[in-house]
Design a protein around this motif. Sequence first.
Motif, PDB file in Angstrom:
ATOM      1  N   ASP A 185      21.783 -44.358  31.431  1.00 55.50           N
ATOM      2  CA  ASP A 185      22.121 -42.889  31.193  1.00 55.50           C
ATOM      3  C   ASP A 185      21.615 -42.075  30.119  1.00 55.50           C
ATOM      4  N   HIS A 186      20.853 -41.174  29.996  1.00 55.50           N
ATOM      5  CA  HIS A 186      20.576 -40.297  29.021  1.00 55.50           C
ATOM      6  C   HIS A 186      19.677 -41.113  28.102  1.00 55.50           C
ATOM      7  N   THR A 187      18.321 -41.529  28.490  1.00 52.00           N
ATOM      8  CA  THR A 187      17.783 -42.363  27.666  1.00 52.00           C
ATOM      9  C   THR A 187      16.592 -41.321  27.353  1.00 52.00           C
ATOM     10  N   LEU A 188      16.142 -41.363  26.077  1.00 47.24           N
ATOM     11  CA  LEU A 188      15.099 -40.633  25.481  1.00 47.24           C
ATOM     12  C   LEU A 188      13.918 -41.364  25.309  1.00 47.24           C
ATOM     13  N   THR A 189      12.337 -40.781  25.927  1.00 48.80           N
ATOM     14  CA  THR A 189      11.455 -41.490  25.676  1.00 48.80           C
ATOM     15  C   THR A 189      10.509 -40.313  24.986  1.00 48.80           C
ATOM     16  N   THR A 190       9.439 -40.751  24.320  1.00 47.85           N
ATOM     17  CA  THR A 190       8.570 -39.847  23.795  1.00 47.85           C
ATOM     18  C   THR A 190       7.218 -40.023  23.728  1.00 47.85           C
ATOM     19  N   GLY A 191       6.198 -39.058  23.834  1.00 47.94           N
ATOM     20  CA  GLY A 191       4.865 -39.596  23.929  1.00 47.94           C
ATOM     21  C   GLY A 191       4.255 -38.241  23.769  1.00 47.94           C
ATOM     22  N   VAL A 192       2.886 -38.142  24.695  1.00 44.54           N
ATOM     23  CA  VAL A 192       2.069 -36.713  24.248  1.00 44.54           C
ATOM     24  C   VAL A 192       1.664 -36.365  25.774  1.00 44.54           C
ATOM     25  N   VAL A 193       1.217 -35.055  25.941  1.00 48.15           N
ATOM     26  CA  VAL A 193       0.513 -34.804  27.160  1.00 48.15           C
ATOM     27  C   VAL A 193      -0.874 -35.732  26.922  1.00 48.15           C
ATOM     28  N   SER A 194      -1.092 -36.427  27.729  1.00 43.38           N
ATOM     29  CA  SER A 194      -2.504 -37.210  27.977  1.00 43.38           C
ATOM     30  C   SER A 194      -3.526 -36.609  28.811  1.00 43.38           C
ATOM     31  N   ALA A 195      -3.053 -35.713  29.851  1.00 41.30           N
ATOM     32  CA  ALA A 195      -4.174 -34.986  30.442  1.00 41.30           C
ATOM     33  C   ALA A 195      -3.418 -34.093  31.274  1.00 41.30           C
ATOM     34  N   LEU A 196      -4.447 -33.144  31.727  1.00 33.51           N
ATOM     35  CA  LEU A 196      -3.875 -31.960  32.458  1.00 33.51           C
ATOM     36  C   LEU A 196      -4.453 -31.702  33.815  1.00 33.51           C
ATOM     37  N   GLN A 197      -4.305 -31.243  34.622  1.00 33.14           N
ATOM     38  CA  GLN A 197      -4.798 -30.620  35.961  1.00 33.14           C
ATOM     39  C   GLN A 197      -5.223 -32.002  36.896  1.00 33.14           C
ATOM     40  N   ARG A 198      -3.961 -32.941  36.543  1.00 29.30           N
ATOM     41  CA  ARG A 198      -4.134 -33.915  37.704  1.00 29.30           C
ATOM     42  C   ARG A 198      -3.813 -33.522  38.927  1.00 29.30           C
ATOM     43  N   ALA A 217       7.605 -42.993  28.283  1.00 25.64           N
ATOM     44  CA  ALA A 217       7.776 -44.061  29.189  1.00 25.64           C
ATOM     45  C   ALA A 217       8.655 -43.191  30.183  1.00 25.64           C
ATOM     46  N   ILE A 218       8.243 -43.420  31.460  1.00 26.80           N
ATOM     47  CA  ILE A 218       9.003 -43.093  32.667  1.00 26.80           C
ATOM     48  C   ILE A 218       9.104 -44.377  33.524  1.00 26.80           C
ATOM     49  N   ASN A 219      10.192 -44.687  34.032  1.00 23.53           N
ATOM     50  CA  ASN A 219      10.474 -45.847  34.800  1.00 23.53           C
ATOM     51  C   ASN A 219      11.234 -45.261  36.132  1.00 23.53           C
ATOM     52  N   PRO A 220      11.415 -46.209  36.879  1.00 20.32           N
ATOM     53  CA  PRO A 220      12.455 -45.853  38.253  1.00 20.32           C
ATOM     54  C   PRO A 220      13.597 -45.459  37.707  1.00 20.32           C
ATOM     55  N   GLY A 221      14.100 -44.431  38.265  1.00 17.01           N
ATOM     56  CA  GLY A 221      15.433 -43.723  37.701  1.00 17.01           C
ATOM     57  C   GLY A 221      15.267 -42.502  36.984  1.00 17.01           C
ATOM     58  N   THR A 239       8.043 -36.815  38.077  1.00 16.77           N
ATOM     59  CA  THR A 239       8.040 -37.261  39.343  1.00 16.77           C
ATOM     60  C   THR A 239       7.458 -38.325  39.825  1.00 16.77           C
ATOM     61  N   ALA A 240       6.505 -39.089  39.110  1.00 20.49           N
ATOM     62  CA  ALA A 240       5.695 -40.439  39.534  1.00 20.49           C
ATOM     63  C   ALA A 240       5.166 -40.965  38.118  1.00 20.49           C
ATOM     64  N   ILE A 241       4.901 -42.319  38.840  1.00 22.65           N
ATOM     65  CA  ILE A 241       4.224 -43.172  37.657  1.00 22.65           C
ATOM     66  C   ILE A 241       3.057 -43.928  38.317  1.00 22.65           C
ATOM     67  N   PHE A 242       2.066 -44.129  37.618  1.00 27.02           N
ATOM     68  CA  PHE A 242       1.242 -45.524  38.027  1.00 27.02           C
ATOM     69  C   PHE A 242       1.292 -46.395  37.288  1.00 27.02           C
ATOM     70  N   ALA A 247       7.108 -50.585  36.436  1.00 27.87           N
ATOM     71  CA  ALA A 247       7.619 -50.505  35.198  1.00 27.87           C
ATOM     72  C   ALA A 247       6.801 -49.546  34.698  1.00 27.87           C
ATOM     73  N   SER A 248       6.932 -48.738  33.584  1.00 24.22           N
ATOM     74  CA  SER A 248       6.174 -47.660  32.896  1.00 24.22           C
ATOM     75  C   SER A 248       4.913 -48.418  32.380  1.00 24.22           C
ATOM     76  N   ALA A 249       3.727 -47.864  32.733  1.00 25.19           N
ATOM     77  CA  ALA A 249       2.512 -48.419  32.109  1.00 25.19           C
ATOM     78  C   ALA A 249       1.781 -47.306  31.431  1.00 25.19           C
ATOM     79  N   GLY A 250       2.623 -46.421  30.893  1.00 24.10           N
ATOM     80  CA  GLY A 250       2.279 -45.468  29.867  1.00 24.10           C
ATOM     81  C   GLY A 250       1.428 -44.374  30.639  1.00 24.10           C
ATOM     82  N   ILE A 251       1.406 -44.171  32.083  1.00 28.27           N
ATOM     83  CA  ILE A 251       0.979 -43.336  32.914  1.00 28.27           C
ATOM     84  C   ILE A 251       1.700 -42.646  33.817  1.00 28.27           C
ATOM     85  N   GLY A 252       2.510 -41.418  33.344  1.00 29.13           N
ATOM     86  CA  GLY A 252       3.446 -40.765  34.127  1.00 29.13           C
ATOM     87  C   GLY A 252       2.941 -39.439  34.282  1.00 29.13           C
TER      88      GLY A 252
END
Length: 378
Positions: A185-198, A217-221, A239-242, A247-252
Amino acid sequence: MRDRFVRITVGAALLLLGLLVAQPYVTAFLFAARTPRAITARGELAPAEASTVALFARASASVVHVFVQAAAQNRGLFGADSEEGGEQDGGGSQTGTGFVWDAAGHIVTNNHVVAAAAQGGSSVSVRLASGAVVPARIVGTAPNYDLAVLQLGRTAPPPPLAIGTSADLKVGQSTYAIGNPFGLDHTLTTGVVSALQRRLPTAEGRELSGVIQTDAAINPGNSGGPLLDSAGRLIGVNTAIFSPSGASAGIGFAIPVDVVNRVVPELIRNGRTRNPGIGIIAGQESVAARLGIDGVVVVRVLRGSPAAQAGLRGVDPQAGTLGDIIVAAGDRPVHRLADLTAAMAEAGVDAALELTVERDGRTRRVRVTTTDVADARP
């Protein structure tokens, strides 16, 4: 004299050896902390840390845990959706994340999180940040946008999240994702906008354009949870990860908030979205690419549709002629179907749209009025 020197040297060596052997015991006896140590004052948090702490404190109360409990006969059918962030717990529940949209207790989440319940035979419940579990019902779903809206049962809803905009996002901006990865529950992860217009595939072969890519980091759940900017405003719905591993590979990926802010009110009003279209069946992009065609090939025009009224033509198998090729919509070039659907989505339903069409090597412009695709069936 010499014997005396040898005795002194040997004695000194033995003394040093004894001290060396006894040193750990002496140190432990003299310096061991046998009582709780005094706390060192930390001082103020760094400004970046304080900002993140305050952001989480404000936003986390508005983030919820969504559970879809499968009926007994359906349990085991819903596998973990590793690419889209869904998760199945050991009790036959599909779980995900959602967030409070308004003071009426509407909850926004992903369509794929609650798809089983939308098809019947499953119940939906929501666990609030307080720990209270509240039943919920599905108000509406938009599979083409992977969005769904729930309504909380009788309870005082937490405050809704502040809404931002995705129109002015910049690559490199900080992002903050709050969710329930793997049920935590209520996990915080941080990052940056890696790309737009995907672009992101959704239901019925459609693509969602303008998608935000982030390395938070975005993971199942995490599916259906908010992606926030540094002001704590909603800028997207995760909504999705690659990920080859699931598990999270840094591409959400996150649905941009400007799309969410258009679709969700429509779901609340009508329980469904009106998806603008012109009534054509488009050719496969792979086939068009092999033929060296840059644009959307019209394979078939639906009878009575705006495309038919505008005089668009599809493929004529008897004559062996190619259908019209749509190469622009308004001022936007159209290279693929996603470009056309994005232009129609921006225009909306019952809106005039000028198309640039190639036919027999000539270019012409036609004017069509978009309609709800549900009203333009083959």
